[in-house]
Design a protein around this motif. Structure first.
Motif, PDB file in Angstrom:
ATOM      1  N   UNK A   3      -0.386   3.412  -7.253  1.00 60.79           N
ATOM      2  CA  UNK A   3       0.037   4.687  -7.838  1.00 60.79           C
ATOM      3  C   UNK A   3       0.818   4.510  -9.138  1.00 60.79           C
ATOM      4  N   UNK A   4       0.780   5.584  -9.911  1.00 58.65           N
ATOM      5  CA  UNK A   4       1.502   5.649 -11.179  1.00 58.65           C
ATOM      6  C   UNK A   4       1.277   4.437 -12.076  1.00 58.65           C
ATOM      7  N   UNK A   5      -0.010   4.137 -12.257  1.00 61.27           N
ATOM      8  CA  UNK A   5      -0.370   3.158 -13.281  1.00 61.27           C
ATOM      9  C   UNK A   5      -0.301   1.700 -12.891  1.00 61.27           C
ATOM     10  N   UNK A   6      -0.083   1.418 -11.594  1.00 61.61           N
ATOM     11  CA  UNK A   6      -0.040   0.013 -11.192  1.00 61.61           C
ATOM     12  C   UNK A   6      -0.890  -0.235  -9.938  1.00 61.61           C
ATOM     13  N   UNK A  59      11.804   0.715 -10.711  1.00 60.68           N
ATOM     14  CA  UNK A  59      10.569  -0.003 -10.365  1.00 60.68           C
ATOM     15  C   UNK A  59       9.824   0.585  -9.150  1.00 60.68           C
ATOM     16  N   UNK A  67       0.819  -1.201   0.000  1.00 58.24           N
ATOM     17  CA  UNK A  67       0.000   0.000   0.000  1.00 58.24           C
ATOM     18  C   UNK A  67       0.850   1.247   0.000  1.00 58.24           C
ATOM     19  N   UNK A  68       0.319   2.253   0.629  1.00 58.97           N
ATOM     20  CA  UNK A  68       0.964   3.563   0.663  1.00 58.97           C
ATOM     21  C   UNK A  68       2.177   3.509   1.595  1.00 58.97           C
ATOM     22  N   UNK A  92      -0.510  -3.917 -14.013  1.00 58.43           N
ATOM     23  CA  UNK A  92      -1.238  -2.798 -14.598  1.00 58.43           C
ATOM     24  C   UNK A  92      -2.719  -3.165 -14.517  1.00 58.43           C
ATOM     25  N   UNK A 106       5.426   9.147  -3.480  1.00 62.20           N
ATOM     26  CA  UNK A 106       4.224   9.599  -2.788  1.00 62.20           C
ATOM     27  C   UNK A 106       4.239  11.078  -2.445  1.00 62.20           C
ATOM     28  N   UNK A 126       9.113   3.556  -8.627  1.00 58.19           N
ATOM     29  CA  UNK A 126       8.244   4.679  -8.981  1.00 58.19           C
ATOM     30  C   UNK A 126       7.020   4.279  -9.802  1.00 58.19           C
ATOM     31  N   UNK A 173       7.403  -3.756  -4.835  1.00 58.22           N
ATOM     32  CA  UNK A 173       8.237  -3.266  -5.938  1.00 58.22           C
ATOM     33  C   UNK A 173       9.720  -3.347  -5.589  1.00 58.22           C
ATOM     34  N   UNK A 226       5.062   2.389 -13.287  1.00 62.11           N
ATOM     35  CA  UNK A 226       5.312   2.437 -14.738  1.00 62.11           C
ATOM     36  C   UNK A 226       4.975   3.778 -15.371  1.00 62.11           C
ATOM     37  N   UNK A 227       3.998   4.490 -14.805  1.00 57.36           N
ATOM     38  CA  UNK A 227       3.576   5.742 -15.431  1.00 57.36           C
ATOM     39  C   UNK A 227       4.505   6.891 -15.060  1.00 57.36           C
TER      40      UNK A 227
END
Lengths: 222, 156
Positions: free
Chosen positions: A118-121, B116, A66-67, A143, B98, B118, A208, B120-121
């Motif tokens: 976040x950021x697409x995943x 990785x 998570x965050x 994704x 974040x 950060x 990640x 993929x976007x």
């Protein structure tokens, strides 16, 4: 058993406290103010049940995924409190809390827990909900579109839960064989219910990290 | 998708113009060898985003925050440099991904070493050294497809 549950894996911060008879469950904030609200919230909840920190026998904490900023606050607080009180620390994942929460609310069959990465995943894991909650596979980073396409293609009936579903609602709602279940915050009620699990050291689950470590070790710089 | 730069001044101008590609929440991984002009590019970008003070290399501070004044809804520029970072844990501790969720962007020098983390976007900006003065500045990354029109304007 006197149990404290701490939930900080999403933008929300929630706690649960139970002594076997009485139970309080509180959403302390929903806007990433974990560090500000968590410790005072625990003190207030203990006071309401006329307990002190040293009375705690178990502390259940969501270790992610998570965050990251939220998880740090939740884990640091849980570890410190366990150290000071002598309570046994129990780590659970955000994904299994979503699955157990949905199960307690009557959801059955295939379930996919989806936490916003976040950021697409998204962070995701599949479960089978019957008499019990069974994990099918390990937590993974994906994704959302790939996840949606995979389920739309295999055609099996499935329920999606988690704040990742909320973020990509239109995508998940488009799966004809899928249902979207409104459960964003991993429920602390489920964490309280899992308190009897084997305890021990708890480390955060970032997911990640492994890829990044591989990347880091092969870095090319002078 | 590459833009040529004939000098440090042109690299700074490329950075300044790149502000028009960015939206709140963006993460830019900036790479290129030492001396390629990464910090020069960021100095231009900072100006493009309406940062008043001068952007310096954050090599020793890891992350600098700059207050922005622009009409793009970007209020803060986080400028980070992972060159001196010794482990992935240190990258995680910075929680860069974040920091940028609300009204801000992050530009991360040497960010590719921990890509990785950060997601993929992201936008990847790579500065190639062609000669003493000349550089070629490329843009890629999954987010580049969403920003194709703005990037095309930046290239010309």
């Amino acid at each position: 058993m006197r149990v404290l549950a701490i939930e900080t894996a999403t933008t929300a911060c929630a706690i649960g406290l139970g002594d076997g008879e009485r139970r309080v469950v509180r959403l302390l904030a929903s806007d990433r103010r974990h560090v500000e609200v968590l410790a005072p919230g625990i003190v207030a909840a203990l006071g309401d049940l006329d307990l002190r920190a040293r009375d705690l026998e178990r502390i259940v904490v969501d270790r992610g995924p998570g965050l990251f900023t939220g998880l740090r606050v939740g884990l640091a607080t849980a570890v410190a409190l366990a150290d000071a009180s002598g309570a046994i620390l129990v780590g659970v994942t955000s994904l299994e809390l979503l699955a157990h929460g949905a199960h307690a609310l009557g959801v059955r069959g295939s379930l996919v827990a989806v936490v916003d990465g976040r950021r697409g995943e998204v962070f995701t894991q599949r479960f089978e909900l019957g008499d019990e909650v069974l994990a099918r596979g390990e937590p993974a980073v994906e994704r959302p579109r790939d996840l949606v396409i995979a389920w739309a293609t295999n055609g099996a009936t499935v329920t999606f839960v988690g704040d990742g579903v909320a973020r990509y609602r239109a995508d998940f709602a488009a799966v004809p064989n899928g249902a979207v279940y409104d459960l964003g915050v991993p429920p602390v009620e489920a964490a309280l219910a899992l308190a009897a699990r084997e305890g021990g050291a708890v480390t955060p689950l970032y997911l990640r990290e492994a890829d990044a470590v591989a990347n880091f070790s092969t870095r090319d710089r002078p | 998708m590459k833009r040529a730069s004939a000098s440090a001044t042109a690299t700074e101008a490329a950075g300044q113009a790149f502000a028009d590609v960015l939206a709140p929440g963006d993460v830019v991984l900036l790479s290129g060898p030492l001396g390629a002009g990464k910090t020069t590019f960021v100095r231009g970008l900072a100006r493009g985003l309406g940062v008043v003070e001068r952007a310096t290399s954050p090599t020793f501070t890891m992350v600098r925050q700059h207050r922005c004044h622009n009409a793009r809804g970007i209020e803060t520029l986080h400028h980070a440099d992972l060159y001196r970072v010794g482990s992935i844990d240190e990258v995680l501790d910075l929680a860069l991904g974040e920091l940028v969720e609300e009204q801000s962007v992050a530009v991360i020098e040497w960010g590719e070493i921990a890509a990785p983390i950060f997601g993929v976007d992201v936008l990847r900006v790579t500065i190639e050294v062609i000669s003493d003065e000349a550089r070629r500045i490329g843009v890629s990354g999954a987010l580049a497809a969403d920003r194709a029109a703005a990037i095309a304007r930046w290239l010309t």
